[in-house]
Design a protein around this motif. Structure first.
Motif, PDB file in Angstrom:
ATOM      1  N   SER A 112       0.911  -1.216   0.174  1.00 44.39           N
ATOM      2  CA  SER A 112       0.133   0.097  -0.052  1.00 44.39           C
ATOM      3  C   SER A 112       1.017   1.092  -0.020  1.00 44.39           C
ATOM      4  N   VAL A 113       0.297   2.268  -0.588  1.00 41.05           N
ATOM      5  CA  VAL A 113       1.041   3.841  -0.485  1.00 41.05           C
ATOM      6  C   VAL A 113      -0.227   4.536   0.422  1.00 41.05           C
ATOM      7  N   ILE A 114       0.361   4.915   1.384  1.00 40.59           N
ATOM      8  CA  ILE A 114      -0.276   5.729   2.376  1.00 40.59           C
ATOM      9  C   ILE A 114       0.111   6.926   2.499  1.00 40.59           C
ATOM     10  N   VAL A 115      -0.801   8.067   2.681  1.00 40.94           N
ATOM     11  CA  VAL A 115      -0.573   9.364   2.645  1.00 40.94           C
ATOM     12  C   VAL A 115      -1.429  10.209   3.495  1.00 40.94           C
ATOM     13  N   GLY A 116      -1.124  11.233   3.974  1.00 42.23           N
ATOM     14  CA  GLY A 116      -2.131  12.453   4.586  1.00 42.23           C
ATOM     15  C   GLY A 116      -2.058  12.104   6.240  1.00 42.23           C
ATOM     16  N   VAL A 121      -4.915   5.103   2.253  1.00 42.96           N
ATOM     17  CA  VAL A 121      -4.303   4.372   0.906  1.00 42.96           C
ATOM     18  C   VAL A 121      -4.766   5.151  -0.114  1.00 42.96           C
ATOM     19  N   VAL A 122      -3.850   5.118  -0.769  1.00 46.06           N
ATOM     20  CA  VAL A 122      -4.276   6.004  -2.308  1.00 46.06           C
ATOM     21  C   VAL A 122      -3.641   5.072  -3.414  1.00 46.06           C
ATOM     22  N   LYS A 123      -2.701   4.238  -3.237  1.00 45.01           N
ATOM     23  CA  LYS A 123      -2.422   3.171  -4.228  1.00 45.01           C
ATOM     24  C   LYS A 123      -2.154   1.886  -3.756  1.00 45.01           C
ATOM     25  N   ASN A 136      -9.651   3.357  -3.896  1.00 38.75           N
ATOM     26  CA  ASN A 136     -10.467   4.309  -3.047  1.00 38.75           C
ATOM     27  C   ASN A 136      -9.728   4.414  -1.721  1.00 38.75           C
ATOM     28  N   ALA A 137     -10.120   5.280  -0.800  1.00 44.42           N
ATOM     29  CA  ALA A 137      -9.719   5.525   0.296  1.00 44.42           C
ATOM     30  C   ALA A 137      -9.703   4.400   1.510  1.00 44.42           C
ATOM     31  N   ASP A 138     -10.536   3.337   1.300  1.00 37.66           N
ATOM     32  CA  ASP A 138     -10.478   2.179   1.965  1.00 37.66           C
ATOM     33  C   ASP A 138      -9.536   1.007   1.608  1.00 37.66           C
ATOM     34  N   GLY A 139      -8.870   1.636   0.303  1.00 40.19           N
ATOM     35  CA  GLY A 139      -7.845   0.615  -0.179  1.00 40.19           C
ATOM     36  C   GLY A 139      -8.419  -0.415  -1.466  1.00 40.19           C
ATOM     37  N   PHE A 141      -9.714  -1.138  -4.919  1.00 38.96           N
ATOM     38  CA  PHE A 141      -9.412  -0.681  -6.246  1.00 38.96           C
ATOM     39  C   PHE A 141     -10.553   0.254  -7.073  1.00 38.96           C
ATOM     40  N   LEU A 142      -9.750   1.381  -7.590  1.00 39.26           N
ATOM     41  CA  LEU A 142     -11.218   2.216  -8.471  1.00 39.26           C
ATOM     42  C   LEU A 142     -11.729   1.166  -9.848  1.00 39.26           C
ATOM     43  N   ASN A 143     -12.925   1.523  -9.997  1.00 38.18           N
ATOM     44  CA  ASN A 143     -13.360   0.867 -11.069  1.00 38.18           C
ATOM     45  C   ASN A 143     -13.523   1.966 -12.003  1.00 38.18           C
ATOM     46  N   ILE A 144     -12.506   1.793 -13.071  1.00 29.63           N
ATOM     47  CA  ILE A 144     -12.310   2.678 -14.120  1.00 29.63           C
ATOM     48  C   ILE A 144     -12.938   2.261 -15.259  1.00 29.63           C
TER      49      ILE A 144
END
Length: 144
Positions: A112-116, A121-123, A136-139, A141-144
């Motif tokens: 995980s990439v974690i920031v803020g 989790v952002v990635k 998404n913030a919960d970790g 994956f985005l549905n693109i």
């Protein structure tokens, strides 16, 4: 590096596994069991703890109130950026990257990439696509 402060309270333990790189002004404190996994890099001005302080008794100094001990663990091959604060109750999976000045509390999966502030989790590394992907913030994956 200079300025490292390592402290235990009430039979607490700190295990720093092999090949961990620690920057200047690192402060780690434990009243339970606290582990930093192997091959982890800790930048300067980082704080790690498994202790919260009770504060509910308004006529009692906070340091005279009970400690609240919560499991804190940093997985193997993690990277903690400059100025990170790892708070009590944080569990980082393996190969987590924490961005500079993040304030981290919670349980975070491997890769995980974690920031803020508060950190999120952002990635994450997607084992199906074999790529680092935004989340998404919960970790999830985005549905693109």
């Amino acid at each position: 590096m200079p300025g490292v402060r390592i402290e235990t309270h009430k039979n607490g333990t700190i295990v720093i596994e092999e090949d961990v790189s620690i920057g200047q002004n690192f402060h780690i404190t434990s009243a339970g069991n606290l582990t930093v996994g192997k091959n982890t890099t800790i930048s300067g001005n980082v704080f790690v703890t498994n202790i919260d302080h009770e504060y509910t008794e308004i006529n009692v100094h906070i340091l005279d109130q009970p400690m609240i001990i919560k499991e804190t663990k940093i997985g193997s091959n993690c990277f903690l950026g400059f100025g990170v604060a790892i708070q009590a109750g944080t569990v980082l999976g393996n190969h987590c990257v924490v961005g500079a000045s993040s304030v981290v509390r919670g349980i975070f999966p491997d890769y995980s990439v974690i920031v803020g502030i508060p950190a999120r989790v952002v990635k994450r590394y997607n084992v199906e696509t074999l790529k680092w992907e935004k989340t998404n913030a919960d970790g999830s994956f985005l549905n693109i």
